[in-house]
Design a protein around this motif. Sequence first.
Motif, PDB file in Angstrom:
ATOM      1  N   GLY A  41       0.820  -1.198   0.000  1.00 58.86           N
ATOM      2  CA  GLY A  41       0.000   0.000   0.000  1.00 58.86           C
ATOM      3  C   GLY A  41       0.855   1.248   0.000  1.00 58.86           C
ATOM      4  N   GLY A  47      -2.901   6.232  -0.908  1.00 57.89           N
ATOM      5  CA  GLY A  47      -3.402   5.422  -2.011  1.00 57.89           C
ATOM      6  C   GLY A  47      -4.034   4.132  -1.526  1.00 57.89           C
ATOM      7  N   ASP A  48      -4.198   3.203  -2.448  1.00 56.15           N
ATOM      8  CA  ASP A  48      -4.851   1.935  -2.155  1.00 56.15           C
ATOM      9  C   ASP A  48      -3.840   0.874  -1.734  1.00 56.15           C
ATOM     10  OD1 ASP A  48      -7.453   2.856  -2.946  1.00 56.15           O
ATOM     11  OD2 ASP A  48      -6.811   2.682  -5.027  1.00 56.15           O
ATOM     12  N   CYS A 105      -2.890  -2.813  -2.728  1.00 54.53           N
ATOM     13  CA  CYS A 105      -3.069  -3.582  -3.950  1.00 54.53           C
ATOM     14  C   CYS A 105      -2.534  -5.000  -3.785  1.00 54.53           C
ATOM     15  CB  CYS A 105      -2.351  -2.903  -5.113  1.00 54.53           C
ATOM     16  SG  CYS A 105      -2.914  -1.219  -5.448  1.00 54.53           S
ATOM     17  N   LYS A 132      -7.641  -4.828  -5.594  1.00 53.95           N
ATOM     18  CA  LYS A 132      -7.364  -3.756  -4.646  1.00 53.95           C
ATOM     19  C   LYS A 132      -8.305  -3.879  -3.461  1.00 53.95           C
ATOM     20  CE  LYS A 132      -5.824  -0.239  -7.988  1.00 53.95           C
ATOM     21  NZ  LYS A 132      -6.052   1.145  -8.475  1.00 53.95           N
ATOM     22  N   SER A 175     -12.203   0.705  -1.264  1.00 53.29           N
ATOM     23  CA  SER A 175     -11.894   1.971  -0.608  1.00 53.29           C
ATOM     24  C   SER A 175     -12.573   2.119   0.745  1.00 53.29           C
ATOM     25  CB  SER A 175     -12.284   3.142  -1.515  1.00 53.29           C
ATOM     26  OG  SER A 175     -13.659   3.078  -1.852  1.00 53.29           O
ATOM     27  N   GLY A 182     -10.717   0.005   3.173  1.00 54.60           N
ATOM     28  CA  GLY A 182      -9.424   0.608   3.426  1.00 54.60           C
ATOM     29  C   GLY A 182      -9.510   1.785   4.378  1.00 54.60           C
ATOM     30  N   ARG A 197      -4.883   7.523   6.505  1.00 61.09           N
ATOM     31  CA  ARG A 197      -4.359   7.469   5.144  1.00 61.09           C
ATOM     32  C   ARG A 197      -2.908   7.024   5.095  1.00 61.09           C
ATOM     33  NH1 ARG A 197      -7.707   6.407   1.903  1.00 61.09           N
ATOM     34  NH2 ARG A 197      -6.575   7.356   0.164  1.00 61.09           N
ATOM     35  N   TRP A 237      -0.487   3.443   5.444  1.00 58.64           N
ATOM     36  CA  TRP A 237      -0.469   1.987   5.584  1.00 58.64           C
ATOM     37  C   TRP A 237       0.697   1.500   6.438  1.00 58.64           C
ATOM     38  CZ3 TRP A 237      -4.568  -0.748   3.943  1.00 58.64           C
ATOM     39  CH2 TRP A 237      -5.417  -0.153   2.997  1.00 58.64           C
TER      40      TRP A 237
END
Length: 370
Positions: free
Chosen positions: A260, A264-265, A267, A282, A285, A288, A296, A298
Amino acid sequence: MWSNLPFDILAKVFSFLSPDSLACARSACRHWHTCAGTYPSSLTLPQHHQAWFLALPTRSRGQRCYVHNPVINNWHMLSFDFLPDPIRPVASIGTLILVRPTNCTILQLALCNPFTRQFRYLPMLNITRTNPAVGVVTLESGHHGPNPQFRVYVAGGMSEAPRGGATYEATLEMYDSVDDTWQITGFMPTEFAVRLTVWTPNESVYSNGVMYWMTSARAYSVMGYEINSNTWRELSVPMADRLEFAALLWRNGRLTLAGGTSGGDACIWELKEGDDWCLIDKVPSELGMKFLGGKRSWRSTKCVGSEGAICLYRELGSGMVMWREIEEKSEKREWFWVEGCHFIGGKQVQNLAIKGVFLQPNLAPSCILN
């Protein structure tokens, strides 16, 4: 009717029960208890049962671990008072866990079945090593039973120099469960030994004859050891310099990567022919954001995978994001949320830093642990 069923038929019925249900069935009456003892195959869970998530505290907080049962979506606590030392999991091997004691810097490995309360140390390595990389190959014979055949590879680490001090150990040792012995099987460049010792978190994945380790020196990269040819190579990682966490996973025999990026995401990639990574999924959202709690970031995310399942987790009390295949050997899969462990038996559980591992629970005694 149930009391008149032949033992072999009753044992077949028992084989479809999860471990907690089977334990209840064994205590129902003398006939059922005898059946389970006479037909040990009824204690061995077949492949269609989902693996359970075991959470072991990374710091010694008493001898216990916490287990999530995916069948009833509930947490249980298992006592580890039968262990001689505090442990940390290295990898699952069939229905057993490869572990290492945490009260000693020198590597020694052991096997454990937390459900049957069995434990055994493996023989000591030929070379005394501190902080080497460890990898496991589970052979097809007995893969899902209580007595799997397997090999353990230990690479790198620090060892004592001939004239005092310490040096990076540029050798690789292999343990064979059939012979119950260690042997030195190869060498590696010193640079690889340094990276495996300093920058590898010990998790490994075996796929198509190659043992893989993730290294986090500067940008993430993957180191691979081709067992048959006794050669080493390095693989790139997608978005290597941007990932806040990265973990190698084993999924249906394929090398899989989870990672991650900041803002962002998270994956999931899969390694294809030609050492090319292919994005396959993914984290949704909404899951996540729930997992990150609005931060925000990871960082501190941990990840573990098994056959048909992937889990992103942090502490014991934090919720987990789980990915499972809906059908065996199918591309259909789903993401869902698993609540963290807060209460067991009505008693509050302290939030702890954990190390997670997937395990197929098994109530059959293992002869290799005797």
